[in-house]
Design a protein around this motif. Structure first.
Motif, mmCIF file in Angstrom:
data_model
loop_
_atom_site.group_PDB
_atom_site.id
_atom_site.type_symbol
_atom_site.label_atom_id
_atom_site.label_comp_id
_atom_site.label_asym_id
_atom_site.label_seq_id
_atom_site.Cartn_x
_atom_site.Cartn_y
_atom_site.Cartn_z
ATOM 1 N N LEU A 197 -7.218 -0.582 -0.348
ATOM 2 C CA LEU A 197 -5.986 -1.215 -0.814
ATOM 3 C C LEU A 197 -5.429 -2.163 0.242
ATOM 4 O O LEU A 197 -4.897 -3.225 -0.089
ATOM 5 N N SER A 198 -5.543 -1.777 1.509
ATOM 6 C CA SER A 198 -5.023 -2.644 2.575
ATOM 7 C C SER A 198 -5.747 -3.979 2.574
ATOM 8 O O SER A 198 -5.120 -5.044 2.662
ATOM 9 N N VAL A 219 -6.979 3.975 1.099
ATOM 10 C CA VAL A 219 -5.975 3.238 1.884
ATOM 11 C C VAL A 219 -6.599 1.990 2.496
ATOM 12 O O VAL A 219 -6.010 0.905 2.474
ATOM 13 N N VAL A 224 0.843 -1.198 0.000
ATOM 14 C CA VAL A 224 0.000 0.000 0.000
ATOM 15 C C VAL A 224 0.880 1.251 0.000
ATOM 16 O O VAL A 224 0.652 2.191 -0.769
#
Length: 902
Positions: free
Chosen positions: A391-392, A388, A251
């Motif tokens: 994506l994590s 974020v 990420v």
């Protein structure tokens, strides 16, 4: 331990520390130096230029090249590397340029202990002989001829110098650089020199360019590991994060744009900060770069410039000039020259979009992220947090699959507790094993206490009986009581000269160490192993040597578990050195295991090249053995070697090793070898899927099922079940052989039933067998609300009820795709693919935007839009979102309708 790498000031580190911290762009350095070596004393100069945005490593490469010239005998005999300050603002005339060269030569002379030359140059550089363009050039040339060497001018921001010179001066400079034996220029600039593309310009096609692109993820990981390994104890934290939470680094890499300077800052953060999430890392990074980026933006002082920068950065996605005019209210005729200035400064770039007009975006992506979080509205900052988070979970899902794949491939899965296995399978049961192979881990089954059965004297028999009692008590999880018994054996019989008694004492010491490890005292465990090794390490008796070897192996594994990989590897090496030449099979087995675990540890600490060397050494040493224990270790080494090759970007070599393993042991009737063959076939199938060969992938799964499908051994049933599920997923996603897919899923073992029923649901929905789809739902009662909502949405789509479908979809998305330990990304992808096939794609795109879920699930929305409007629409999305959207897009493209089989 090397000091922390620098971010801006290259002179802080001495040459040795700088070279040690230079972990990126090594290939470029080698190419540039090789090109320089090819230049003879009187040859025309081969001039080179580095082109890259700020932070891409240009200045570091120039200094590293200067050091290489000084340290390489061939280069230092012929060349003098001259370094300059980053911005030579004083250069307005050629004489200024040559004086700077003279001053740099004086600095080089001082560094070489040539104080006389340095003082001479200090005196003459500003004398009348250097007080003209021609005179300064001639004087510098004379100084270099006196040295008998050619100057290599390592000039940063070369464009500033060339832009400051008059046109005739640039032609004069070109003539000087083209002179036989003249200086060789190695420059750097933030963008391609406009002169190099102008046929009428002095430097048209003059330089060999090297474009410094952002680092790929694999390069970033390699650099981070290299830094960590050179930072000693403090670097272990970074290695631990990279091994246990690779999604977090992925990420950060995506958001920082592969910028080496931000890579160095990221490394510092991971080494020193106690954060545990990508968002926390990002916020800390943004705080660290604030002074630098704030100064960058404040270089532009007019309200017009700042308004344009603000609009481009806050728009985030590429923005056309026309749209920018709408946002700012500035006419396009006013915008155009300002945009040209910003491009020239390297702040923004023009990129292709899906439409007829190009878009503009901030070049340095992390600067854009910083601007969004510092100057954006609450809603804009929320978009970043959502990205974020997405994506994590998106990357973490792949990591879960990697963990499971690795655990099974290396045998670690067999050591997991029943509770952990259940939790892990629950976390991944709806996520088919997809596209990636995992990191390797390996540890011996060293928690099983040693049971001996030697012909014994009466005293030895009594010692053995006491030891057996300790083992029995320990197996009942009475660790403290077991320790007392082992200690009693050791205390009572340690002085006996009887060899058979010594064996029992060694066995008790080994079991004591194992028990201490089980009770959570690794320090005492290691101390006990050391005592055993010290007491019996010199014995020539094979049973005692076996116990010593096992103690050394267990000690090494324990050292690794407490975070000391250097000592772990050292202990493996000691075991290999002590017993590596033995012909005794029990000792050979311990040596083979030590080699295997050493290789794995090397891979975990970031040295895949040496990892592969150790696997090859193990295979070469024991590859021809007929002994099953050694064959098993060789097979494991081959399997891990293939996985490592795949991870390091060589899937073709990985496939070769899988095939070699299958050919070598494929006909064996021994279960341990059959397990490794089955795992190799499954991993080969996944790799073939990665490389875009679905036909060969399916063929490999079929071969695995045909070979071991009727075998009753539980480990083989596990691999066959995985192959059936992987094959079924491939068939579902390609939309073929529906009947066969159904049969495959219905035949999987009980441990995979939940996964099978989940896949059966999507198979039946796709083939419009809605009654069958509903029949699977009672078997999925433990599924969270979000997963069930996606299934209800799919039923509504096939019933043609868009309103109900989006109501259920909204319920799922509001809850999140990763409730608790589940991940429903795959199910959402299947739902969207189903919707596109049903002709609802356009309406779904609009629905995402109307509900603002397009902001929360930006990569999903971008992929959906690309699936409906064409892949070109991904060009309209910011790079941070575009990468994940590009991975999702192929899974949204509708396949042909599944055929019902008999």
């Amino acid at each position: 331990m090397i000091p922390q790498s620098t971010l801006y000031n290259q002179t802080i580190l001495n040459d040795d520390d700088f070279v040690a911290s230079f972990v990126a762009r090594r290939d470029t350095l080698e190419t540039m130096c090789r090109r320089l070596k090819s230049v003879g004393p009187e040859d025309d100069g081969q001039h080179q230029i580095l082109i890259g945005t700020r932070g891409m490593g240009k200045t570091s490469l120039l200094r590293r090249m200067a050091i290489e010239i000084k340290r390489d005998h061939d280069l230092s005999d012929r060349f003098v590397p001259l370094m300059f300050r980053e911005e030579q603002y004083n250069v307005l005339r050629l004489q200024d340029f040559w004086r700077n060269c003279g001053e740099s030569l004086a600095g080089w002379a001082e560094s070489q202990g040539r104080d006389d030359l340095a003082e001479h140059l200090d005196d003459v550089v500003f004398s009348s002989s250097w007080d003209s363009d021609d005179g300064a050039a001639e004087q510098f040339e004379a100084e270099m001829q006196a040295l008998g060497k050619r100057a290599v001018l390592l000039i940063d921001n070369l464009d500033l110098i060339l832009d400051a010179l008059k046109d005739e001066d640039r032609w004069t400079l070109r003539a000087s650089l083209q002179a036989r034996g003249g200086p060789i220029l190695v420059g750097a600039a933030t963008q391609s020199l406009k002169e190099t593309a102008d046929r009428d310009a002095a430097f048209y096609e003059f330089f060999q360019p090297y474009y410094l692109e952002p680092l790929e993820l694999q390069e970033t990981e390699t650099c981070m590991r290299a830094l960590a390994n050179q930072r000693g104890e403090v670097g272990r934290r970074v290695l631990h994060v990279m091994h246990t939470d690779r999604a977090r680094l992925r990420v950060l890499h995506r958001l920082t744009g592969g910028n080496p300077r931000i890579l160095a800052l990221t490394y510092r953060l991971l080494e020193t900060e106690d954060s545990h999430s990508a968002m926390a890392d990002l916020e800390r990074l943004l705080d660290e770069v604030t002074p630098y980026y704030k100064a960058r933006v404040e270089e532009y002082r007019t309200p017009l410039q700042r308004a344009i920068i603000d609009a481009i950065a806050l728009h985030w996605d590429p923005v056309t000039t026309g749209h920018l005019s709408d946002i700012t209210g500035i006419p396009t005729t006013t915008l155009s020259p300002q945009l040209t200035r910003l491009r020239k400064d390297g702040l923004i770039e023009r990129i292709e979009t899906s439409g007829s007009y190009a878009g503009h975006q901030v070049v340095e992506r992390f600067l854009n992220i910083w601007y969004l979080m510092r100057h954006g509205t609450r809603r804009i900052r929320q978009r970043m947090r959502w990205l974020v988070a997405f994506l994590s979970s998106f990357y973490c899902k792949d990591e879960l699959e990697e963990i499971g794949r690795t655990a099974r491939a290396t045998g670690r899965f067999d050591l997991w507790t029943r509770e952990y296995v259940h939790a892990f399978e629950q976390a991944t049961q709806i996520a088919p094993a997809r596209e990636r192979l995992g990191l390797k881990s390996a540890g011996p089954c060293h928690n099983d206490m040693i049971v001996a059965d030697y012909p014994a004297s009466p005293e030895a028999k009594k010692a053995k009986e006491m030891g057996d009692t300790g083992v029995s008590v320990g197996r009942d999880r009475e660790g403290v009581a077991a320790l007392k018994i082992f200690e009693e054996v050791i205390a009572h019989y340690s002085d006996s000269p009887d060899q058979q008694v010594k064996k029992q004492v060694a066995r008790a010491m080994l079991n004591k160490g194992i028990t201490l490890g089980q009770t959570g005292d690794p320090a005492a465990e290691i101390e006990t192993y050391d005592a055993l090794i010290a007491r019996y390490g010199d014995s020539a008796a094979l049973p005692l040597q076996e116990h010593v070897a096992r103690a050394m192996l267990n000690k090494a594994v324990t050292l690794g578990q407490i975070g000391d990989p250097a000592a772990e590897i050292e202990t493996y090496d000691a075991l290999i050195a002590r017993y590596g030449e033995s012909d005794a099979l029990p000792l050979q087995e311990e040596v083979a295991q030590a080699m295997l675990y050493k290789a794995v540890t090397l891979g975990q600490t970031g040295d895949p090249a040496v990892e592969l060397e150790v696997y090859d050494a193990l295979i070469a040493r024991y590859g021809e053995s007929d002994a099953l224990p050694l064959q098993e270790q060789v097979a494991r080494a081959m399997l891990n070697k293939a996985v490592t090759l795949g991870q390091t970007g060589d899937p073709a070599a990985a496939l070769e090793v899988y095939d070699a393993l299958i050919a070598r042991y494929g006909e064996s009737d021994a279960l341990p070898l059959q397990e490794q063959v089955a795992r190799a076939m499954l991993s080969k199938g996944i790799t073939l899927g990665q490389t875009g060969d679905p036909a060969a992938e399916i063929e490999t799964y079929d071969a695995l099922i045909a070979r071991y499908g009727d075998n009753d051994a539980l480990p083989l049933q596990e691999e066959v079940a995985q192959a059936k599920v992987s094959l079924a997923n491939r068939l579902i996603d390609t939309g073929v052989e529906g009947g066969r897919t159904e049969a495959l899923l219905k035949s999987v073992t009980e441990s995979h039933k939940a996964l099978a029923y989940g896949n059966l649901f999507w198979l039946y929905v796709a083939s419009r067998e809605l009654s069958k789809a509903r029949e699977t739902l009672p078997h999925l009662e433990d599924m969270p609300t979000e997963g069930r909502a996606l299934m209800d949405a799919a039923l509504a789509v096939q019933a043609g009820n868009f309103g109900d479908a989006t109501e259920h979809l909204n319920k799922a998305l509001q809850g999140g795709l990763v409730p608790e330990s589940w991940n429903f990304t795959d199910d959402l992808e299947r739902l969207l693919r189903l919707s596109i096939t049903a002709g609802l794609g356009e309406r779904l795109v609009d629905w995402f935007e109307e509900t603002r879920l397009a902001n929360r699930y930006a990569p999903i929305h971008a992929a959906l839009k690309a699936a409906v409007h064409g892949e070109a629409s991904l060009r309209d999305v910011n790079p941070e979102t575009r990468h994940a959207a590009g991975l999702i897009l192929p899974r949204l493209l509708p396949a042909s309708k599944p055929r019902k089989g008999k």
